[in-house]
Write an enzyme that holds these catalytic residues in place. Structure first.
Site, PDB file in Angstrom:
ATOM      1  N   ASP A   1      -0.668 -12.401   2.133  1.00  0.00           N
ATOM      2  CA  ASP A   1      -1.338 -11.417   2.979  1.00  0.00           C
ATOM      3  C   ASP A   1      -1.557 -12.117   4.322  1.00  0.00           C
ATOM      4  OD1 ASP A   1      -2.747  -9.369   4.055  1.00  0.00           O
ATOM      5  OD2 ASP A   1      -4.211  -9.191   2.436  1.00  0.00           O
TER       6      ASP A   1
ATOM      7  N   HIS B   1     -10.929 -14.261   3.395  1.00  0.00           N
ATOM      8  CA  HIS B   1     -12.141 -13.522   3.021  1.00  0.00           C
ATOM      9  C   HIS B   1     -13.200 -14.490   2.499  1.00  0.00           C
ATOM     10  CE1 HIS B   1      -9.617  -9.608   2.267  1.00  0.00           C
ATOM     11  NE2 HIS B   1      -9.458 -10.106   3.472  1.00  0.00           N
TER      12      HIS B   1
ATOM     13  N   HIS C   1       0.900  -1.161   0.000  1.00  0.00           N
ATOM     14  CA  HIS C   1       0.000   0.000   0.000  1.00  0.00           C
ATOM     15  C   HIS C   1       0.934   1.203   0.000  1.00  0.00           C
ATOM     16  CE1 HIS C   1      -2.349  -2.948   2.436  1.00  0.00           C
ATOM     17  NE2 HIS C   1      -3.412  -2.418   1.861  1.00  0.00           N
TER      18      HIS C   1
ATOM     19  N   ASP D   1       2.474   2.037   3.289  1.00  0.00           N
ATOM     20  CA  ASP D   1       3.411   1.068   3.876  1.00  0.00           C
ATOM     21  C   ASP D   1       4.845   1.504   3.593  1.00  0.00           C
ATOM     22  OD1 ASP D   1       1.152  -0.504   4.321  1.00  0.00           O
ATOM     23  OD2 ASP D   1       1.497  -1.770   2.561  1.00  0.00           O
TER      24      ASP D   1
HETATM   25  C1  XLS Z   1      -7.667  -6.740   4.235  1.00  0.00           C
HETATM   26  C2  XLS Z   1      -7.105  -6.950   2.918  1.00  0.00           C
HETATM   27  C3  XLS Z   1      -5.955  -6.040   2.546  1.00  0.00           C
HETATM   28  C4  XLS Z   1      -5.744  -6.039   1.064  1.00  0.00           C
HETATM   29  C5  XLS Z   1      -4.942  -4.912   0.549  1.00  0.00           C
HETATM   30  O1  XLS Z   1      -8.408  -7.555   4.766  1.00  0.00           O
HETATM   31  O2  XLS Z   1      -6.774  -8.295   2.783  1.00  0.00           O
HETATM   32  O3  XLS Z   1      -4.795  -6.419   3.226  1.00  0.00           O
HETATM   33  O4  XLS Z   1      -5.177  -7.218   0.621  1.00  0.00           O
HETATM   34  O5  XLS Z   1      -5.518  -3.684   0.801  1.00  0.00           O
HETATM   35 NI    NI Z   2      -5.735  -9.108   1.148  1.00  0.00          NI
HETATM   36 NI    NI Z   3      -7.628  -9.672   4.468  1.00  0.00          NI
END
Ligand code: XLS
Ligand code: NI
Ligand code: NI
Length: 443
Positions: free
Chosen positions: A346, A278, A107, A110
């Site tokens: 991630d 997710h 990001h 970051d």
């Molecule tokens: C948050 C997301 C984030 C994205 C990037 O839950 O996974 O980390 O991957 O903004």
């Molecule tokens: Ni993510």
């Molecule tokens: Ni996430």
């Protein structure tokens, strides 16, 4: 890849991680990920395109809602933002090259602390640190898989960015978005990601959902048109997530995103970046999300991690479940892999994992899990009766009236006639246990 260090070595106890095979007792070696091994016609490196992420690995120090993070990072010691940013980047590229990660992601915030910079000041800071990143990329060969903009941490974005009900705030977010796109293009980023941060709602009582979704589409069109005008040819990815931070996120899951992209004419430029945790938050499996994406020509990239079976939040743990990895890689291999993206970690080490070497162990485990899943999925697809058995369930649609039906050539009247003549159809077992046993056999 050779190790690229800055002025200081941040992980002196760890050397370059190599493949040593499953009999090795060396915790700092790959047991399954052999980047040059060919599986189903491509090397593992080409299939998986692993990527390290900046935010969890070099920024997050293990904070949770009950206290600050206990993880200590030496790169945070310098007192000015620029020196902290270059020290962090030295640490990051030392890590990427020691891990043999071909890609990384970030990001905007970051890379360098935003503090209370104006748009202009933040633009200058990004110019400074992306100049440095360019040198690091050139020296190491590590490439930028994707860039993105953090439009959810700063309190000004509490009501969202592209879906903010207040136009001046949306425009302020747009200024930051433009800087992040510029930074990504400058560093030859191969893709650009939109994870919907606070694009969602907490209460419908104060929300005009249609207005917000129309705005979200306009926001994405604007970003895409601008990037294309600057010569960006990569993909844009939407990263679905059903909830957290808002109660209801607009990019709920892949099926929702597919409908949205098609409705607003974005389907040719956007694909999805599927994150394992997710998917599970949406009450789907990772495999389900991959399949929906593949079937809609949207399988762009993966954010690799895992959730927790007992907790209902985004725990972002490193992947380690081989059975689930195999099921996911069956879809991945049959789809021919990812369109433009890679497998980005991630994922974060646990709050209590405070040794610097722990981030290596997390990535080694995650890479081995995916590699092992890939090898096993390929064996199942090529050596077992898996595909044949699945095809058999649909055999009656391969010819005759069944085929005509799929092709839309049968009216309901004709269908009813056939159905009446069939009488009571024979019972067909779903044989789920057999399929599960095949997966187990190859693990
Ligand atoms: C948050 C997301 C984030 C994205 C990037 O839950 O996974 O980390 O991957 O903004
Ligand atoms: Ni993510
Ligand atoms: Ni996430």
């Amino acid at each position: 890849m050779s190790v690229v260090l800055g002025d200081k070595e941040f992980f002196p106890s760890v050397g370059q991680i190599k493949y040593e095979g499953r009999d090795s007792d060396n915790p700092f070696a790959f047991k399954w990920y052999d980047e040059n091994r060919v599986v189903a016609g491509k090397t593992m490196k080409e299939w998986l395109r692993f990527s390290g992420c900046y935010w969890h690995t070099f920024c997050g120090q293990g904070h949770d809602p009950f206290g600050p993070g206990p993880q200590r990072f030496e790169w945070n010691n310098p007192s000015d933002a620029k020196s902290r940013a270059t020290a962090k980047m030295d640490a990051a590229f030392e890590f990427f090259t020691k891990m043999n990660l071909p890609y990384y992601c970030f990001h905007d915030v970051d890379l360098i602390d935003e503090e209370d910079s104006s748009v202009e000041e933040f633009g200058k800071k990004l110019d400074f640190i992306t100049d440095y990143a360019k040198q690091k990329q050139d020296a190491s060969g590590v490439k930028l898989l994707w860039g993105t903009s953090n439009l959810f941490t700063n309190p000004r974005y509490m009501n969202g960015a592209g879906t903010n009900p207040h136009f001046p705030t949306l425009a302020r977010a747009g200024a930051q978005l433009k800087l992040a796109i510029d930074a990504t293009i400058k560093l030859n980023g191969e893709n650009y990601v939109f994870w919907g941060g606070r694009e969602g709602y907490v209460s419908l009582l104060n929300t005009n959902m249609k207005q917000e979704l129309d705005n979200l589409a306009a926001w994405l069109h604007t970003a895409k048109d601008y990037a294309r005008k600057q010569g960006f040819t990569g993909n844009f990815f939407i990263e679905p997530k059903p909830m957290e931070p808002t109660k209801h996120q607009y990019d709920f899951d892949t099926a929702t995103v597919a409908g949205f992209l098609n409705k607003y004419g974005l389907q040719d430029d956007f694909k999805v970046n599927i994150e394992v945790n997710h998917a599970t938050l949406a009450n789907h499996t990772f495999q389900h999300e991959l399949q929906v994406a593949a079937d809609n020509n949207l399988l762009g990239s993966i954010d690799a991690n895992r959730g927790d079976y007992q907790n209902a939040w985004d725990t972002d743990q490193f992947p380690n479940n081989v059975n689930e990895a195999v099921e996911a890689m069956l879809v991945f291999v049959e789809a021919g892999g990812l369109q433009g993206g890679g497998v980005n970690f991630d994922a974060k080490t646990r709050r209590e994992s405070t040794d610097m070497e722990d981030i290596f162990l997390g990535h080694i485990g995650g890479m081995d899990t995916f590699a092992r899943g890939l090898i096993i999925a390929d064996e199942i697809l090529t050596k077992s009766r898996y595909k044949e058995l699945r095809a058999q369930r649909y055999e009656t649609f391969q010819s005759g009236k069944g085929k005509d039906f799929t092709e839309g050539k049968i009216s309901l009247e004709e269908l009813a006639e056939i159905g009446a003549a069939v009488g009571e159809p024979e019972q067909m077992s779903g044989k789920q246990e057999l399929f599960e046993n095949i997966v187990n056999q190859y693990i």
